[in-house]
Design a protein around this motif. Structure first.
Motif, PDB file in Angstrom:
ATOM      1  N   ILE A  53      12.645  11.897  -6.998  1.00 21.19           N
ATOM      2  CA  ILE A  53      11.395  12.339  -7.454  1.00 21.19           C
ATOM      3  C   ILE A  53      10.510  12.967  -6.298  1.00 21.19           C
ATOM      4  N   VAL A  54      10.073  14.294  -6.360  1.00 16.57           N
ATOM      5  CA  VAL A  54       9.313  14.860  -5.490  1.00 16.57           C
ATOM      6  C   VAL A  54       8.309  15.777  -6.185  1.00 16.57           C
ATOM      7  N   PRO A  55       6.956  15.710  -5.843  1.00 19.61           N
ATOM      8  CA  PRO A  55       6.611  14.797  -4.879  1.00 19.61           C
ATOM      9  C   PRO A  55       6.502  13.257  -5.270  1.00 19.61           C
ATOM     10  N   ARG A  56       6.144  12.547  -4.553  1.00 18.78           N
ATOM     11  CA  ARG A  56       6.261  10.754  -4.633  1.00 18.78           C
ATOM     12  C   ARG A  56       4.948  10.538  -3.870  1.00 18.78           C
ATOM     13  N   ILE A  57       4.234   9.382  -4.418  1.00 23.03           N
ATOM     14  CA  ILE A  57       3.032   9.012  -4.024  1.00 23.03           C
ATOM     15  C   ILE A  57       3.533   7.359  -3.403  1.00 23.03           C
ATOM     16  N   VAL A  58       3.200   6.949  -2.315  1.00 15.68           N
ATOM     17  CA  VAL A  58       3.299   5.656  -1.574  1.00 15.68           C
ATOM     18  C   VAL A  58       1.916   5.297  -1.402  1.00 15.68           C
ATOM     19  N   LEU A  59       1.715   4.121  -1.854  1.00 20.69           N
ATOM     20  CA  LEU A  59       0.469   3.366  -1.392  1.00 20.69           C
ATOM     21  C   LEU A  59       0.528   2.476  -0.227  1.00 20.69           C
ATOM     22  N   PHE A  60      -0.548   2.152   0.511  1.00 19.53           N
ATOM     23  CA  PHE A  60      -0.241   1.205   1.551  1.00 19.53           C
ATOM     24  C   PHE A  60      -1.855   0.805   1.915  1.00 19.53           C
ATOM     25  N   LYS A  61      -1.611  -0.309   2.771  1.00 22.47           N
ATOM     26  CA  LYS A  61      -3.142  -0.948   3.214  1.00 22.47           C
ATOM     27  C   LYS A  61      -2.801  -1.611   4.720  1.00 22.47           C
ATOM     28  N   THR A  62      -3.433  -0.954   5.680  1.00 24.11           N
ATOM     29  CA  THR A  62      -3.346  -1.594   7.171  1.00 24.11           C
ATOM     30  C   THR A  62      -3.928  -2.874   7.081  1.00 24.11           C
ATOM     31  N   GLN A  63      -3.500  -3.697   8.321  1.00 30.43           N
ATOM     32  CA  GLN A  63      -3.757  -4.896   8.709  1.00 30.43           C
ATOM     33  C   GLN A  63      -5.231  -5.012   8.797  1.00 30.43           C
ATOM     34  N   ASP A  64      -6.087  -3.872   9.156  1.00 28.49           N
ATOM     35  CA  ASP A  64      -7.565  -3.947   9.078  1.00 28.49           C
ATOM     36  C   ASP A  64      -8.225  -3.761   8.032  1.00 28.49           C
ATOM     37  N   GLY A  65      -7.391  -3.471   6.947  1.00 34.73           N
ATOM     38  CA  GLY A  65      -8.086  -3.293   5.590  1.00 34.73           C
ATOM     39  C   GLY A  65      -8.168  -1.917   5.062  1.00 34.73           C
ATOM     40  N   SER A  79     -10.633   3.164  -2.568  1.00 35.76           N
ATOM     41  CA  SER A  79     -11.137   2.033  -2.490  1.00 35.76           C
ATOM     42  C   SER A  79     -11.406   1.258  -3.889  1.00 35.76           C
ATOM     43  N   ASN A  80     -11.123   1.819  -4.919  1.00 38.66           N
ATOM     44  CA  ASN A  80     -10.895   1.153  -6.212  1.00 38.66           C
ATOM     45  C   ASN A  80      -9.640   0.408  -6.499  1.00 38.66           C
ATOM     46  N   LEU A  81      -8.598   0.809  -5.305  1.00 40.26           N
ATOM     47  CA  LEU A  81      -7.490   0.283  -5.561  1.00 40.26           C
ATOM     48  C   LEU A  81      -7.134  -0.968  -5.073  1.00 40.26           C
ATOM     49  N   THR A  82      -6.344  -1.902  -5.779  1.00 43.83           N
ATOM     50  CA  THR A  82      -5.938  -3.106  -5.262  1.00 43.83           C
ATOM     51  C   THR A  82      -4.683  -3.204  -4.894  1.00 43.83           C
ATOM     52  N   ILE A  83      -4.431  -3.354  -3.446  1.00 44.93           N
ATOM     53  CA  ILE A  83      -3.014  -2.953  -3.110  1.00 44.93           C
ATOM     54  C   ILE A  83      -2.356  -4.360  -2.470  1.00 44.93           C
ATOM     55  N   SER A  84      -1.343  -4.639  -2.994  1.00 44.26           N
ATOM     56  CA  SER A  84      -0.741  -5.962  -2.560  1.00 44.26           C
ATOM     57  C   SER A  84       0.682  -5.744  -2.802  1.00 44.26           C
ATOM     58  N   GLU A  85       1.428  -6.495  -1.822  1.00 43.82           N
ATOM     59  CA  GLU A  85       3.002  -6.433  -1.737  1.00 43.82           C
ATOM     60  C   GLU A  85       3.609  -7.069  -3.128  1.00 43.82           C
ATOM     61  N   THR A  86       4.510  -6.541  -3.795  1.00 45.61           N
ATOM     62  CA  THR A  86       5.413  -7.015  -4.548  1.00 45.61           C
ATOM     63  C   THR A  86       6.916  -6.754  -4.298  1.00 45.61           C
ATOM     64  N   ALA A  87       7.813  -7.462  -4.945  1.00 46.68           N
ATOM     65  CA  ALA A  87       9.085  -7.164  -4.886  1.00 46.68           C
ATOM     66  C   ALA A  87       9.388  -5.660  -5.134  1.00 46.68           C
ATOM     67  N   GLY A  88       8.923  -5.669  -6.407  1.00 47.37           N
ATOM     68  CA  GLY A  88       9.283  -4.388  -7.245  1.00 47.37           C
ATOM     69  C   GLY A  88       8.877  -3.283  -6.328  1.00 47.37           C
ATOM     70  N   GLY A  89       7.377  -3.173  -5.923  1.00 46.08           N
ATOM     71  CA  GLY A  89       6.823  -2.187  -4.922  1.00 46.08           C
ATOM     72  C   GLY A  89       7.470  -2.051  -3.888  1.00 46.08           C
ATOM     73  N   LEU A  90       8.185  -2.856  -3.116  1.00 42.02           N
ATOM     74  CA  LEU A  90       8.914  -2.752  -1.976  1.00 42.02           C
ATOM     75  C   LEU A  90      10.044  -2.175  -1.966  1.00 42.02           C
ATOM     76  N   GLN A  91      10.780  -2.082  -3.097  1.00 41.08           N
ATOM     77  CA  GLN A  91      12.007  -1.560  -3.120  1.00 41.08           C
ATOM     78  C   GLN A  91      11.990  -0.197  -2.770  1.00 41.08           C
ATOM     79  N   ASP A  92      13.155   0.416  -2.295  1.00 44.00           N
ATOM     80  CA  ASP A  92      13.604   1.514  -1.825  1.00 44.00           C
ATOM     81  C   ASP A  92      13.471   2.629  -2.785  1.00 44.00           C
ATOM     82  N   PHE A  93      13.519   4.072  -2.449  1.00 43.60           N
ATOM     83  CA  PHE A  93      13.614   4.971  -3.279  1.00 43.60           C
ATOM     84  C   PHE A  93      14.234   6.040  -2.915  1.00 43.60           C
ATOM     85  N   ASP A  94      14.937   7.087  -3.538  1.00 39.94           N
ATOM     86  CA  ASP A  94      15.637   8.112  -3.310  1.00 39.94           C
ATOM     87  C   ASP A  94      14.813   9.374  -3.445  1.00 39.94           C
ATOM     88  N   ASN A  95      15.626  10.589  -3.578  1.00 38.82           N
ATOM     89  CA  ASN A  95      14.669  11.941  -3.174  1.00 38.82           C
ATOM     90  C   ASN A  95      14.708  12.476  -4.795  1.00 38.82           C
TER      91      ASN A  95
END
Length: 456
Positions: free
Chosen positions: A416-428, A398-414
């Motif tokens: 770094i394991v484990p990797r954390i990906v953040l998201f926010k659904t359309q209903d918030g 709840s304390n995170l501010t999640i918004s899309e950026t060009a850098g944040g949307l870029q792809d990743f490879d394998n």
């Protein structure tokens, strides 16, 4: 002349002697009658209609006069009249008068008792209900009988010789055989029927959690499943629930706050009452839902329906290309794209954008914002692996501010394991994906992830 008279006298004397001798011989040759006959009731059935077979045993008769009182045919002159038929109850005479040419007459009679036809029947009536103890009344509809013998299996009383017995009590659940044996003194008939006592009263229930409440966190709703036996009414009591008291068969009860609650059911059938209770512990609301070891396939695995690449945090289901439709399309909020088994190009993508990466478009798709690369997003949002693992409530999300950026949307490879990906659904709702492993299996390769997301 004198000699002639003497000769004539002698002749007359001889003639008179011969006449007397012949008369004496005639009387000695008269034939007597020995009269006799027997009867046999066919099949020993004395209930109408009755067939009586007659056997004539008479000796010395020349004519026969039969009289069959009460029979369908009342007379006969045959030596052997055959069978007499009786269709009405009564005591009747069978009479034979036998004669011969010498004028001798003899008579014999036999009396036979004909009974009414026995029609066995009775009805049962449950006085109140079939619950134990069950009271049963009997109505005897039998006709033509003179004696009665009742047997009541497991009943009280167990037997009766009355034409109309008193009511009988059955307490043991199950089927009980009622036997009525009737007789008219010569024949006996039997009839059986069954009465059934319902199982003993038992109070029992289970409950089902609403789909969204499987974590037992408040607010929580339960739908009761009443498994009581032989009950007619119910009273539910749950202090702290809503409603706290209900007489519904299968009520729905809601708990707004955490706590330990007692669910109580009283079941009755008007004769007795039984009780069942259960304890339920409602947990505090963390507003966090966790999914573990979710497999998401690369694009070829998804397209071949081997391993799905789409997931819904609402339905908690994976969807491959064949399973996506107009109904579940709007509920899909996570989509993964893996280029190949080498895992050199991977990214999470909004459901409404999947058609830009070789997938078929998702019907009625929604938009989920992703940060695939926290290290490149140039944003303040940050969640470490340790923070993900330690997360038991939605506080960190709840304390995170999640918004899309060009850098944040870029792809990743394998790399770094484990990797954390953040998201926010359309209903918030905010969430995080922990990629735990990359499993190379050719066209069916996939990644394994844990997901934590806000419930609302």
């Amino acid at each position: 002349m004198l000699d002639s008279f003497k000769m004539m006298g002698t002749a007359l004397t001889c003639l008179l002697g011969i006449t007397l001798f012949m008369s004496s011989c005639t009387k000695e040759q008269a034939v007597p009658i020995t009269i006799d006959f027997s009867i046999e009731v066919v099949n020993n059935d004395y209930s109408v209609p009755v067939l009586v077979k007659i056997t004539n045993k008479t000796v010395g008769a020349d004519t026969y006069d039969w009289f069959f009182e009460g029979a369908e045919t009342t007379s006969s002159t045959k030596q052997n009249p055959g069978t007499a038929v009786y269709t009405k109850k009564g005591n009747y005479i069978i009479k034979l008068t036998a004669k011969n040419r010498d004028g001798i007459v003899e008579t014999k009679e036999i009396t036979i008792a004909i009974n009414d036809k026995i029609a066995t029947g009775f009805t049962t009536a449950i006085v109140k209900d079939t619950f134990s103890p069950m009271e049963v009344a009997f109505t005897n509809t039998t006709t033509g009988a003179s004696s009665y013998k009742w047997t009541f299996e497991n009943g009280t009383p167990a037997t009766s010789n009355s034409q109309n017995p008193t009511n009988v009590i059955f307490t043991e659940p199950g089927d009980h055989t009622i036997t009525l044996e009737v007789s008219n003194g010569k024949e006996t008939y039997q009839l059986q029927k069954t009465v059934t006592v319902a199982p003993y009263l038992a109070a029992a229930f289970e409950y089902q959690l609403a789909f969204e409440d499987d974590d037992l966190q408040a607010p929580l709703s339960l739908t009761m499943t009443n498994n009581s036996v032989s009950a007619t009414s119910y009273t539910w009591t749950c202090i702290g629930g809503n409603p706290s008291v209900s007489t519904a068969t299968n009520p729905k009860i809601t708990f707004a706050t955490a706590g330990t609650y007692t669910l109580k059911l009283e079941a009755t059938n008007g004769k007795e009452t039984k009780t069942a209770t259960k304890i339920i512990i409602v947990l505090s609301n963390t507003n966090l839902r966790t999914f573990s070891n979710v497999k998401l396939g690369i694009n070829t695995a998804h397209s071949s329906n081997a391993t799905a690449a789409f997931f819904s945090t609402t339905t908690r289901e994976l969807y491959n290309s064949q399973e996506v439709n107009n109904s579940n399309g709007p509920l899909i909020d996570i989509a993964f794209y893996g280029l190949s088994a080498a895992f050199s190009f991977n990214k999470f993508i909004a459901p409404d954008q999947v058609q830009t990466l070789s997938f078929n478009a998702i019907p009625n798709a929604t938009h989920t914002q992703f940060i695939n690369s926290q290290e490149s997003c140039n944003c303040s949002s940050s969640l470490s692996v340790a923070q993900f693992d330690a997360m038991t409530t939605d506080a960190a999300l709840s304390n995170l501010t999640i918004s899309e950026t060009a850098g944040g949307l870029q792809d990743f490879d394998n790399s770094i394991v484990p990797r954390i990906v953040l998201f926010k659904t359309q209903d918030g709702r905010k969430g995080a994906i922990k990629i735990k492993s990359f499993i190379a299996n050719g066209a069916n390769s996939y990644i394994v992830v844990d997901i934590k997301v806000m419930k609302e």
